[in-house]
Design an enzyme around this catalytic site. Structure first.
Site, PDB file in Angstrom:
ATOM      1  N   HIS A  59       1.048  -1.303   0.096  1.00 26.99           N
ATOM      2  CA  HIS A  59      -0.196  -0.048  -0.178  1.00 26.99           C
ATOM      3  C   HIS A  59       0.722   1.187  -0.014  1.00 26.99           C
ATOM      4  CE1 HIS A  59       0.938  -0.715   4.278  1.00 26.99           C
ATOM      5  NE2 HIS A  59       0.637   0.726   4.345  1.00 26.99           N
ATOM      6  N   ASP A 106       5.682   4.474   5.168  1.00 23.64           N
ATOM      7  CA  ASP A 106       6.738   3.671   5.748  1.00 23.64           C
ATOM      8  C   ASP A 106       6.816   2.313   4.940  1.00 23.64           C
ATOM      9  OD1 ASP A 106       3.923   3.265   6.659  1.00 23.64           O
ATOM     10  OD2 ASP A 106       4.691   1.704   8.221  1.00 23.64           O
TER      11      ASP A 106
END
Length: 317
Positions: free
Chosen positions: A62, A66
């Site tokens: 996604h 991070d």
């Protein structure tokens, strides 16, 4: 098939854990597939046994930072090293535009081909040895989990039987190993299937992050040798997990149990469980093992070999 965990923290890096990235090494073909590429991933690679020059595919779950902030730097380094010929990147909508913008505004020019593929549920990519599938997870943004399947391998060739039947060695043995029917020089017809044991099931891996518990994760991980699943929060912090659509340790264990996985490796831990705090990572491990015994916790630079018929791990240790 070898796994190297390059980043096992959630959200932000810590002194001992970088943000998300996992390398799947395929030694038989000198190839590396990355799953997610958080900031600093290329530095982690340099500190590991993973070779930057062998990266051929990158799978992004996604678009949160991070999981993607390390992509542009890694791609640029691959180009400067002069070893990359082509890298295929798979991920959700917006990934291609993000990479284009990063390269345009930083004036990064790659010397090799990069192809970005927008994934949809189902088959993502396949070749004669491996297939990769994805399924939607349940997070704050569009997120996908991935499943890697190795094709079944032929059973062991019965060399002694072939020798006892006076079958001459050479190319004929290769044909028999493939299960072909061969006519020998003396006129005999020999069925290769009579010389091979049962086929060895291919190895299977599932990677699910970021997500709260969902049925699609269970389906994706069905009967895998190894399930890698996020466990951002402890069971006691389930309220935070529901608010932020992340998993607890017990949710990860429930996915593994429901999927009939052989082993569970938890990752993507919140920094709130650092040593000295009321709840620590060993507590998350105990919570998960109370539901699914064959659980371990990933740490940065941990290596794990996925073997055929992976033995069941001990519940303690």
């Amino acid at each position: 098939m070898h796994l190297t965990f390059l980043g096992t923290s959630s959200g932000v890096p810590t002194r001992s854990r970088n943000v998300s990235s996992i390398a799947l090494r395929l030694p038989q073909r000198s190839e590396v597939w990355l799953f997610d590429c958080g900031e600093g991933t290329q530095h982690q690679i340099m500190r590991s046994d993973v070779r930057l020059s062998q990266i051929s595919k990158i799978f992004i779950t996604h678009m949160h930072g991070d999981h993607i902030f390390g992509l542009t730097g890694l791609l640029a380094s691959c180009g400067m090293a002069g070893n990359a010929k082509r890298i295929d990147i798979y991920g959700p909508s917006g990934l291609g535009e993000y990479l284009d913008a990063c390269q345009r505004y930083s004036e990064t020019h790659l010397s090799y081909e990069v192809q970005v593929h927008r994934v949809k549920p189902g088959l993502v990519v396949s070749d004669p040895e491996f297939s990769v599938y994805c399924a939607p997870l349940k997070h704050r943004v569009t997120a996908y989990g991935y499943r890697v399947e190795e094709v079944d391998r032929p059973g062991r060739f019965d060399l002694k039987k072939a020798q006892a039947m006076n079958i001459p060695p050479g190319p004929v043995y290769a044909q028999l190993k493939r299960g072909e029917t061969v006519q020998l020089d003396d006129g005999r017809m020999v069925d290769g299937k009579e010389f091979s044991g049962a086929a060895q099931p291919g190895r299977k891996l599932a990677y699910c992050t970021d997500t709260i518990y969902c049925d699609s994760a269970v389906d994706l991980a069905q009967d895998v040798d190894v399930l890698i699943h996020e466990a951002t929060f402890a069971h006691q912090d389930a309220g935070l997990a529901y608010q932020r659509l992340h998993s607890t340790s017990t949710m990860a264990a429930q996915v593994a149990l429901g999927a009939n996985a052989k082993n569970l490796i938890m990752t993507h831990f919140s920094p709130r469980y650092a040593p000295g705090n009321a709840i620590q990572l060993n507590d998350l491990l105990a919570e998960a093992r109370s539901i699914f015994a064959n659980t371990r916790m990933a740490h940065d630079f941990m290596n794990y070999e996925i073997k055929a018929h992976t033995p069941v791990m001990a519940a303690a240790g």
